[in-house]
Design an enzyme around this catalytic site. Structure first.
Site, mmCIF file in Angstrom:
data_model
loop_
_atom_site.group_PDB
_atom_site.id
_atom_site.type_symbol
_atom_site.label_atom_id
_atom_site.label_comp_id
_atom_site.label_asym_id
_atom_site.label_seq_id
_atom_site.Cartn_x
_atom_site.Cartn_y
_atom_site.Cartn_z
ATOM 1 C CG ASP A 249 -1.356 1.238 1.792
ATOM 2 O OD1 ASP A 249 -1.826 2.041 0.975
ATOM 3 O OD2 ASP A 249 -1.262 1.469 3.023
ATOM 4 C CB VAL A 300 -3.422 8.276 -8.718
ATOM 5 C CG1 VAL A 300 -2.590 9.464 -8.222
ATOM 6 C CG2 VAL A 300 -2.556 7.007 -8.748
ATOM 7 N N GLY A 303 -10.248 9.335 -4.172
ATOM 8 C CA GLY A 303 -10.870 9.061 -2.874
ATOM 9 C C GLY A 303 -11.517 10.279 -2.256
ATOM 10 C CB CYS A 306 -7.664 11.779 -2.244
ATOM 11 S SG CYS A 306 -7.948 10.073 -1.900
ATOM 12 C CG ASP A 339 -8.341 2.242 -3.424
ATOM 13 O OD1 ASP A 339 -9.313 2.589 -2.731
ATOM 14 O OD2 ASP A 339 -7.158 2.298 -3.043
ATOM 15 N N GLY A 362 -13.887 3.209 1.059
ATOM 16 C CA GLY A 362 -13.402 3.795 2.302
ATOM 17 C C GLY A 362 -14.512 4.499 3.057
ATOM 18 N N GLY A 388 -8.058 10.716 5.613
ATOM 19 C CA GLY A 388 -7.128 10.253 4.601
ATOM 20 C C GLY A 388 -5.857 9.800 5.294
ATOM 21 C CG MET A 389 -4.809 5.783 5.392
ATOM 22 S SD MET A 389 -5.509 5.998 7.064
ATOM 23 C CE MET A 389 -4.054 6.133 8.068
ATOM 24 C CB ALA A 390 -1.602 11.254 2.675
HETATM 25 P P1 XMP Z 1 -13.135 6.515 -0.645
HETATM 26 O O1 XMP Z 1 -13.592 7.504 -1.666
HETATM 27 O O2 XMP Z 1 -13.861 5.212 -0.727
HETATM 28 O O3 XMP Z 1 -11.615 6.214 -1.029
HETATM 29 O O4 XMP Z 1 -13.143 7.082 0.728
HETATM 30 C C1 XMP Z 1 -10.813 5.348 -0.292
HETATM 31 C C2 XMP Z 1 -9.406 5.358 -0.847
HETATM 32 O O5 XMP Z 1 -8.826 6.661 -0.771
HETATM 33 C C3 XMP Z 1 -7.411 6.514 -0.801
HETATM 34 N N1 XMP Z 1 -6.845 7.334 0.275
HETATM 35 C C4 XMP Z 1 -6.122 8.472 0.076
HETATM 36 N N2 XMP Z 1 -5.720 9.076 -1.064
HETATM 37 N N3 XMP Z 1 -4.711 10.784 0.207
HETATM 38 C C5 XMP Z 1 -5.002 10.225 -1.001
HETATM 39 O O6 XMP Z 1 -4.637 10.783 -2.026
HETATM 40 C C6 XMP Z 1 -5.075 10.218 1.393
HETATM 41 O O7 XMP Z 1 -4.804 10.761 2.465
HETATM 42 C C7 XMP Z 1 -5.818 9.012 1.319
HETATM 43 N N4 XMP Z 1 -6.322 8.165 2.257
HETATM 44 C C8 XMP Z 1 -6.942 7.175 1.584
HETATM 45 C C9 XMP Z 1 -7.111 5.051 -0.612
HETATM 46 O O8 XMP Z 1 -6.746 4.527 -1.862
HETATM 47 C C10 XMP Z 1 -8.413 4.506 -0.115
HETATM 48 O O9 XMP Z 1 -8.584 3.142 -0.337
#
Ligand code: XMP
Length: 481
Positions: A249, A300, A303, A306, A339, A362, A388-390
């Site tokens: 990941d 990319v 999300g 994101c 995703d 997510g 968001g994980m970032a």
């Molecule tokens: P949804 O729209 O279902 O998307 O909430 C989940 C996906 O979002 C991604 N993800 C991130 N992408 N910055 C990003 O650019 C982030 O901080 C972040 N956190 C999650 C990831 O692919 C997830 O499965």
């Protein structure tokens, strides 16, 4: 300027064109698909490896519903392995470590053990640790002399139905039914007890007929890992705890680091499926598939949490990314997981229609009971938090896990968040959300005349729409109640 010739489209830019359908009922379509080369799932929904989405409770709910969950990696290795083993232990058709008692023990000891452990029966062993009988609650319920020995009240081996190790669930079920017994001890060629199958456990399993299970009847679960030095250790700990698949990941999966990690995992753990991502181009799919990835996550920046696209300027609108990546994925037999950005069941049908094998979700699941975190109340309404994980807060949390408790404000100035923290409406149990999503998907398949996801790939036809078309898509000119 190097400009790709076509326009990038996302879910709201298109609709699927209805097709002639011979499907008589939504219940007759199959939503079965692949999460990875080796893992089939009955429902094409995967819960995201985010710390506000998937830990053991979500992974259990997802696997019971026929999908699968990916336990996030933003916790110490030991804790992640524990989360995996919680999922693996919750259901099983074989008790691998059945409780046993010595034939020379007293009935009072057996009764105490049965009471303490709440199991219905114990294997009885002789001095050589060979199985010589079974003692159940029924055998001792009416026994008044508690000083007599277990061997005097047990059901002896010659009256038991036993089975060899490796018996399938179907065979075991048939044996239990035909011979009218409730327990089937599994005995090896040396007469040693190796496991137990019980009617009760099989009935429990059959409550979730679509559940995603391994060959031992345990729920399947995947574990996310990163690409840092200690991530192989993380992968190993998760696999030893029972993880069925690993998800490499990282935000930019089309990178040397991700490719190397996939290579390493495939070389050192050849029996475990490895899913990699995220990418948004066929080139990314090609490079990960060519080092052995068994599944590829595409997305990319789509999300809900994101902000990668606005911070970096990079990304590919999700429907185009999925469509282009799926051609390569299907050609090399690698399932593509769409995703990010799924808001409705209609988005799922579009993602699958564009060629994905499954979707990763997510924030849509973050509001359910099974996601980590408490329900909060604002203005009389209930919400849960997704991040968001970032995002900045996820970043701070990550530093704490890494042992940096003395994070200075100036350290945080260096963080460039590519995600946000947000609230989402509380939605009750994950099962209800999955039921709604799968119901919409089934309906979508029937609009396309497709009784499987594979036939949807062949017959799906999209039409681009205008902003006026988008307004027409939702209820309009009325006030919904
Ligand atoms: P949804 O729209 O279902 O998307 O909430 C989940 C996906 O979002 C991604 N993800 C991130 N992408 N910055 C990003 O650019 C982030 O901080 C972040 N956190 C999650 C990831 O692919 C997830 O499965």
């Amino acid at each position: 300027m190097n400009l790709r010739p076509h326009v990038g489209l996302t879910f709201d830019d298109v609709l699927l064109v209805p097709k002639r359908s011979a499907i008589k009922s939504r219940s007759l379509v199959s939503t079965s698909t692949y999460f990875s080369r080796g893992i089939q799932i009955a429902v094409p929904i995967v819960s995201a490896n985010m710390d506000t989405v998937t830990e053991a409770p979500m992974a259990i709910a997802m696997a019971r519903a026929g999908g699968i969950g990916v336990i996030h990696r933003f916790m110490p290795i030991k804790k992640q392995a524990l989360q995996i083993s919680r999922v693996k232990r919750v259901e099983s058709f074989i008790v691998e470590d059945p409780l046993v008692i010595s034939a020379d023990a007293k009935v009072s000891d057996a009764r105490q053990m049965l009471e303490d452990t709440k199991v219905g029966g114990l294997g009885v062993l002789d001095s050589q640790a060979k199985l010589i009988g079974l003692i159940t609650t029924r055998d001792i319920l009416l026994e008044t002399n508690l000083n007599i020995l277990v061997k005097d009240v047990m059901t002896t081996l010659d009256r038991l139905v036993t089975a060899p190790v490796g018996i399938s669930m179907e065979e075991a079920r048939a044996q239990l039914h035909k011979r009218g017994v409730e327990k089937l001890p599994l005995v090896d060629e040396h007469g040693t007890l190796q496991g137990m199958i019980t009617t009760k456990d099989i009935i429990k399993l059959e409550k979730h007929p679509d559940a995603t299970k391994d060959e031992k009847g345990r729920l399947r679960v995947a574990a996310a890992v990163g690409v840092r030095d200690n991530d192989f250790e993380r992968a190993l700990a998760c696999v030893n705890a029972g993880a069925d698949a690993l998800v490499v990941d990282i935000a930019h999966g089309h990178s040397d680091m991700a490719i190397k990690m996939v290579q390493q995992l495939k070389r050192r753990l050849p029996d475990v499926d490895v899913i990699a991502g995220n990418v948004a181009t066929p080139e990314g799919v090609h490079d990960l598939a060519s080092v052995g990835a068994d599944g590829i996550k595409v997305g990319v920046g789509p999300g809900s949490t994101c902000v990668t696209r606005s911070v970096t300027g990079f990304g590919v609108p999700q429907l185009t990314a999925v469509s282009e990546c799926s051609k390569d994925g299907q050609a090399s037999g690698v399932p593509i997981l769409a995703d990010g950005g799924i808001r409705t069941s209609g988005d799922i049908v579009k993602a699958l229609g564009a060629g994905a094998s499954a979707v990763m979700v997510g924030s849509l699941l973050a509001g359910t009971d099974e996601s980590p975190g408490a329900v909060i109340v604002r203005g009389g309404r209930r919400y849960k938090i997704v991040r968001g994980m970032a995002s900045l807060t996820a970043n701070i949390h990550r530093r704490e896990i890494d042992g940096h408790t003395d994070v200075h404000p100036t350290d945080l100035e260096q963080v460039i968040p590519e995600g946000v923290e947000a609230i989402v409406p509380y939605r009750g149990g994950a099962k209800e959300t999955i039921i709604q999503l799968v119901g919409g998907l089934r309906s979508g398949l029937s609009y396309c005349g497709a009784n499987t996801i594979q036939s949807l790939w062949e017959s799906a036809e999209f039409i681009r729409i205008t902003p006026a078309g988008m307004i027409e898509n939702e209820h309009h000119d009325v006030q919904a109640v």
